[in-house]
Scaffold this motif. Structure first.
Motif, PDB file in Angstrom:
ATOM      1  N   CYS A   1       8.585 -14.654  -5.963  1.00 52.20           N
ATOM      2  CA  CYS A   1       7.961 -13.356  -6.195  1.00 52.20           C
ATOM      3  C   CYS A   1       6.450 -13.497  -6.071  1.00 52.20           C
ATOM      4  O   CYS A   1       5.853 -14.398  -6.664  1.00 52.20           O
ATOM      5  N   VAL A   2       5.839 -12.625  -5.295  1.00 49.12           N
ATOM      6  CA  VAL A   2       4.384 -12.559  -5.148  1.00 49.12           C
ATOM      7  C   VAL A   2       3.930 -11.229  -5.739  1.00 49.12           C
ATOM      8  O   VAL A   2       4.354 -10.157  -5.301  1.00 49.12           O
ATOM      9  N   PHE A   3       3.067 -11.307  -6.737  1.00 50.70           N
ATOM     10  CA  PHE A   3       2.580 -10.139  -7.479  1.00 50.70           C
ATOM     11  C   PHE A   3       1.082 -10.019  -7.214  1.00 50.70           C
ATOM     12  O   PHE A   3       0.345 -10.989  -7.383  1.00 50.70           O
ATOM     13  N   VAL A   4       0.619  -8.830  -6.825  1.00 49.97           N
ATOM     14  CA  VAL A   4      -0.790  -8.645  -6.538  1.00 49.97           C
ATOM     15  C   VAL A   4      -1.270  -7.342  -7.155  1.00 49.97           C
ATOM     16  O   VAL A   4      -0.598  -6.316  -7.083  1.00 49.97           O
ATOM     17  N   CYS A   5      -2.422  -7.393  -7.793  1.00 54.22           N
ATOM     18  CA  CYS A   5      -3.106  -6.205  -8.312  1.00 54.22           C
ATOM     19  C   CYS A   5      -4.599  -6.416  -8.090  1.00 54.22           C
ATOM     20  O   CYS A   5      -5.216  -7.270  -8.738  1.00 54.22           O
ATOM     21  N   GLY A   6      -5.164  -5.673  -7.181  1.00 48.82           N
ATOM     22  CA  GLY A   6      -6.568  -5.868  -6.855  1.00 48.82           C
ATOM     23  C   GLY A   6      -7.043  -4.805  -5.897  1.00 48.82           C
ATOM     24  O   GLY A   6      -6.346  -3.821  -5.632  1.00 48.82           O
ATOM     25  N   PRO A   7      -8.212  -4.977  -5.326  1.00 52.06           N
ATOM     26  CA  PRO A   7      -8.752  -3.996  -4.385  1.00 52.06           C
ATOM     27  C   PRO A   7      -7.914  -3.931  -3.124  1.00 52.06           C
ATOM     28  O   PRO A   7      -7.108  -4.831  -2.847  1.00 52.06           O
ATOM     29  N   PRO A   8      -8.073  -2.880  -2.316  1.00 49.33           N
ATOM     30  CA  PRO A   8      -7.241  -2.719  -1.117  1.00 49.33           C
ATOM     31  C   PRO A   8      -7.300  -3.908  -0.169  1.00 49.33           C
ATOM     32  O   PRO A   8      -6.279  -4.277   0.413  1.00 49.33           O
ATOM     33  N   SER A   9      -8.470  -4.513   0.003  1.00 48.75           N
ATOM     34  CA  SER A   9      -8.577  -5.631   0.931  1.00 48.75           C
ATOM     35  C   SER A   9      -7.713  -6.805   0.481  1.00 48.75           C
ATOM     36  O   SER A   9      -7.082  -7.475   1.320  1.00 48.75           O
ATOM     37  N   MET A  10      -7.654  -7.080  -0.812  1.00 49.08           N
ATOM     38  CA  MET A  10      -6.801  -8.158  -1.316  1.00 49.08           C
ATOM     39  C   MET A  10      -5.330  -7.834  -1.095  1.00 49.08           C
ATOM     40  O   MET A  10      -4.541  -8.698  -0.673  1.00 49.08           O
ATOM     41  N   ARG A  11      -4.943  -6.605  -1.365  1.00 51.52           N
ATOM     42  CA  ARG A  11      -3.545  -6.218  -1.170  1.00 51.52           C
ATOM     43  C   ARG A  11      -3.137  -6.347   0.285  1.00 51.52           C
ATOM     44  O   ARG A  11      -2.026  -6.784   0.600  1.00 51.52           O
ATOM     45  N   VAL A  12      -4.027  -5.962   1.199  1.00 48.75           N
ATOM     46  CA  VAL A  12      -3.701  -6.042   2.624  1.00 48.75           C
ATOM     47  C   VAL A  12      -3.486  -7.494   3.038  1.00 48.75           C
ATOM     48  O   VAL A  12      -2.527  -7.807   3.763  1.00 48.75           O
ATOM     49  N   ASP A  13      -4.350  -8.398   2.582  1.00 45.15           N
ATOM     50  CA  ASP A  13      -4.188  -9.811   2.937  1.00 45.15           C
ATOM     51  C   ASP A  13      -2.868 -10.364   2.415  1.00 45.15           C
ATOM     52  O   ASP A  13      -2.150 -11.081   3.130  1.00 45.15           O
ATOM     53  N   VAL A  14      -2.538 -10.040   1.172  1.00 42.75           N
ATOM     54  CA  VAL A  14      -1.294 -10.553   0.589  1.00 42.75           C
ATOM     55  C   VAL A  14      -0.082  -9.954   1.293  1.00 42.75           C
ATOM     56  O   VAL A  14       0.880 -10.659   1.617  1.00 42.75           O
ATOM     57  N   GLN A  15      -0.120  -8.659   1.572  1.00 38.82           N
ATOM     58  CA  GLN A  15       1.021  -8.016   2.218  1.00 38.82           C
ATOM     59  C   GLN A  15       1.268  -8.576   3.612  1.00 38.82           C
ATOM     60  O   GLN A  15       2.418  -8.824   3.991  1.00 38.82           O
ATOM     61  N   ASN A  16       0.218  -8.758   4.389  1.00 36.26           N
ATOM     62  CA  ASN A  16       0.389  -9.307   5.737  1.00 36.26           C
ATOM     63  C   ASN A  16       0.979 -10.710   5.698  1.00 36.26           C
ATOM     64  O   ASN A  16       1.865 -11.050   6.493  1.00 36.26           O
ATOM     65  N   CYS A  17       0.497 -11.519   4.763  1.00 33.29           N
ATOM     66  CA  CYS A  17       0.981 -12.899   4.693  1.00 33.29           C
ATOM     67  C   CYS A  17       2.436 -12.959   4.215  1.00 33.29           C
ATOM     68  O   CYS A  17       3.245 -13.694   4.776  1.00 33.29           O
ATOM     69  N   VAL A  18       2.778 -12.170   3.201  1.00 31.95           N
ATOM     70  CA  VAL A  18       4.155 -12.174   2.698  1.00 31.95           C
ATOM     71  C   VAL A  18       5.107 -11.605   3.754  1.00 31.95           C
ATOM     72  O   VAL A  18       6.246 -12.072   3.894  1.00 31.95           O
TER      73      VAL A  18
END
Length: 775
Positions: free
Chosen positions: A731-748
């Motif tokens: 499980c990958v959990f992210v809560c942060g600014p849009p740029s952080m979410r985009v990086d995590v989403q693309n990688c996952v």
């Protein structure tokens, strides 16, 4: 001009009265005009209700599919945890004794196995657990869908334009999954309106345009779903596990689609207007007292347009308080206008009554979520007592001892009449509701902690009130909730990775504490936890210093790894001094709010006095003793930590700021207030300062322990490194600014290939959970 016979004119008038403008069921006989007979055969008005059922079937199919996926994950997670408990219970019966034969000081002490048992051979390596409810083809299909829908649209960055008062901001778009659902709904209703024939009749006397009837019935059928998706307590969330805050985006897009259908319903009446072919005189004869032909339709269309326009993201963010105050009243007006406009034609009122029933039921259920609506609680009608603490970086911490229970990651709506009577704002709960964290108020209470940055409106008022009233002042707090929460449980995953940006840590702390507690109690299958927190300044770590200390000291050995990234320095003005933020003007209504707060305090004091008199039973000495205890109990809220002195909470020290991190000197602290070591490196060198200026520093190659680095985290690089040690389920959990979410989403999304592509790794799932950066 030839005269029409009186009998024939009467016949024409009778036929016209049967057509009208609002489409009444026209009986077709052998004497009916050929055009009317053809219209009745092609698309009879009496069967137009089927178009509303089309949207109902479309929505039910999506709902059933979502429920099935939710039940599959829910059952598989429960079976995995239950299987793990059985393995732990079985291994405990064959473990070695805990006396002199155990090697307590050797390096093998970190192992989960015991050595040198008195009887029986050495324990073997436990077999890999089986996932009984894990269907490989379905896992690969879900991974393939996540490979497509986890990829977000690029973030639109708006540059600051000081002359136009435009601030720098990041605009994020809906997720691909939401875009797919909205596109599917738009395509469905569009085809369902325009594909069936005819679109218009040869004459308005034969009835309203069929295109308008189809669009109108579809729009009316959407109303129950739109309202259900907007409610905080709704059946859709209960069945699917998706919180109200995530369904709200579908509520907004449902409103936009309803407006689209309403326009399709309206335009045909102006293409073939009723005033053609003498229809206006007939209309006035039948609808006496109505000033305009399409008045009821416009009365319903105008509030719908207003609801959709003022719900646009940039307008909602600009005038949020006005949006909250007007949205529900205008929605009620819109529903009332729909009753007037539809006039119980076909099955229209069935959907409108269903809408009203859903609305009323949801509001009734919400009563059970209000902390002040339960007569069995001390907070009945007067709310809870709350303390406000100012944290470093001008953050605000609100502590509410309450009897309300919550789960990790949930949020509540907070109202503080002593600060603002009508404002009700959502905040994520940062504390864990557990017996391990009791409140000083009593065994039945838990300290609900809300941490947020003050920006404007209500949050800024809370900060100003804390500065003015000092640390010993308490406030009345009315709580609505908790709501939301994570669909899945982190304890069901072998590997958990938590990303936080700035104040996004508030959504992660409670999850982290709950996961560590379950790992210690052998209730979690999790073996590795990685926490990555990117923050601008190191002072932010003080927000959750105690929680992080608990995680480090009480987590199982070598299971929790935390990395902190300092991404920026404080801004320095041209004169070499820090630039303080602007101080807002104070509200004039502070006196009114203070009096309202005193009223609630007075009611609470009278209630406490009544309970004391009842407990003393006429004994004056015992009553005085109980009152002294009550006065001491009022100050039992957690001791606040204010910035000294409080009046400088809005300003920075008047000295040049240096880009150095002071080392922690434990000698200056007493035993009761020990400093917590976050793993800071030594003072940065000049090279590190230059790298930090560009907000970049390569991540250190450290796989164990807690450490802090300067610069921004390289999220794709870090996730690829973590991916080498992924378990079966991650499980990958992210809560942060849009740029952080985009990086995590693309990688996952890219890592889903390890699941649907097969291979020797045996991965079953890589799940992503994102939280909006809204505090």
């Amino acid at each position: 001009m030839p005269q029409i016979p009186q009998r024939e004119a009467g016949t024409l008038t009778s036929r016209s009265l049967m057509s009208l403008v609002e489409r009444i069921n026209i009986p077709v006989t052998k004497n009916s005009p050929p055009g009317l007979q053809a219209a009745a055969r092609q698309d009879p008005w009496s069967k137009s209700s089927k178009y509303a059922l089309g949207w109902v079937y479309f929505s039910i199919i999506l709902l059933v599919f979502t429920i099935a996926i939710h039940l599959y994950h829910w059952m598989s997670d429960r079976i995995r945890r239950a299987t793990y408990k059985e393995v732990v219970a079985k291994s405990s019966t064959t473990s070695s004794p805990d006396d002199d034969y155990e090697m307590a000081n050797m390096p093998t002490n970190n192992s989960t196995h015991m050595f040198f048992p008195r009887h029986a051979p050495l324990p073997q390596q436990p077999e890999e657990e089986e996932t009984f409810l894990s269907f490989g083809p379905l896992n690969r299909l879900i991974a393939l869908l996540r490979y497509v829908f986890y990829r977000p649209l690029p973030v639109l960055r708006v540059r600051a334009v000081p002359s136009l008062r435009i601030r720098k901001r990041e605009i994020s778009f809906p997720s691909p999954g939401v875009i797919f659902l909205v596109a599917a709904a738009v395509i469905f209703v569009t085809l369902y309106c325009f594909v069936p024939q005819p679109l218009y009749y040869s004459s308005i006397q034969f009835g309203s345009p069929p295109l308008a009837i189809r669009a109108g019935m579809l729009a009316v059928a959407m109303m129950p779903w739109i309202v259900a998706l907007s409610m905080k307590a709704n059946l859709v969330s209960l069945l699917t596990g998706i919180g109200h805050e995530r369904l709200n985006v579908l509520h907004r897009w449902g409103g936009y689609i309803c407006l689209f259908l309403s326009l399709i319903h309206t335009i045909p009446f102006y293409i073939t207007p009723v005033w053609d072919q003498g229809g206006l005189a007939i209309f006035k004869t039948y609808f006496r007292g109505q000033s305009y032909i399409y008045g009821t339709g416009l009365a319903a269309l105008v509030p719908l347009i207003f609801l959709c326009v003022h719900s646009l993201p940039f307008l909602r963010a600009w005038m949020y308080e006005l949006f909250v105050a007007l949205h529900v009243p205008v929605s009620i007006v819109f529903l009332g206008m729909l009753f007037w406009h539809c006039n119980n034609y076909l099955t229209s009122w069935n959907y409108l009554w269903a809408t009203a029933a859903i609305w009323l039921t949801s509001y009734c259920v919400r009563i059970f979520f209000l902390n002040w609506a339960n007569p069995r609680r001390m907070s009945w009608l007067i709310g809870e007592e709350a303390a406000v603490t100012i944290l470093p970086e001008n953050a605000v911490k609100v502590t509410v001892p309450t009897q309300v229970r919550w789960r990790p990651g949930q949020y509540v709506y907070l109202r503080m009449p002593g600060i603002s009577v009508f404002e009700n704002h959502p905040f994520t709960i940062a504390s864990l509701c557990s017996e391990d964290f009791p409140s000083d108020y009593g065994e039945q209470y838990r300290d609900m902690t809300l941490v947020f940055r003050p920006f404007g409106g209500f949050t800024r008022k809370v900060l100003n009130a804390a500065i003015d009233n000092g640390p010993n002042h308490t406030y009345r707090a009315f709580i609505d909730g908790p709501y939301g929460g994570m669909q899945r449980e982190l304890a069901s995953f072998d590997t958990v990775i938590l990303f936080a940006g700035g104040s996004g840590i508030t959504a992660i702390v409670s999850h982290l504490l709950d996961l560590i507690k379950k790992m210690r109690d052998s209730k979690a299958v999790t073996k590795q936890v990685h926490v990555v927190w990117a923050l601008k300044r190191p002072e932010t770590m003080e927000w959750f210093k105690e929680e992080l200390r608990i995680c480090r000291e009480y987590a199982p050995p070598e299971t929790v790894h935390c990395q902190f990234f300092i991404t920026g320095a404080k801004r320095i003005g041209p004169n070499g001094f820090p630039l303080p933020p602007p101080t807002p003007s104070r509200p004039v209504s502070d006196l009114v709010h203070g009096k309202i707060d005193k009223v609630f305090h007075g009611v609470a004091s009278k209630r406490n006095s009544a309970l004391i008199r009842e407990e003393a039973a006429g004994d004056a000495e015992k009553e005085r003793e109980l009152r002294r205890e009550n006065e001491d109990g009022i100050s039992a809220l957690p001791a606040p930590t204010f910035l000294p002195p409080p009046k400088k909470a809005h300003t920075r020290p008047n000295k040049p700021e240096r880009l150095t991190i002071p080392s922690i000197n434990t000698n200056t602290h007493n035993a009761n207030n020990k400093s917590f070591d976050f793993g800071f490196p030594s003072t940065p060198t000049m090279l590190q300062k230059n790298l930090m200026r560009f907000a970049f520093l390569p991540t250190a190659n450290k796989k164990t322990g807690w450490h802090t680095e300067y610069g921004r985290p390289d999220i794709p690089f870090m996730l690829r490194g973590f991916g080498k040690e992924f378990g079966k389920r991650t499980c990958v959990f992210v809560c942060g600014p849009p740029s952080m979410r985009v990086d995590v989403q693309n990688c996952v999304a890219s890592m889903q290939e390890k699941v649907w592509g097969g291979g020797e790794c045996g991965r079953e799932e890589i799940y992503l959970h994102t939280e909006n950066y809204a505090i």
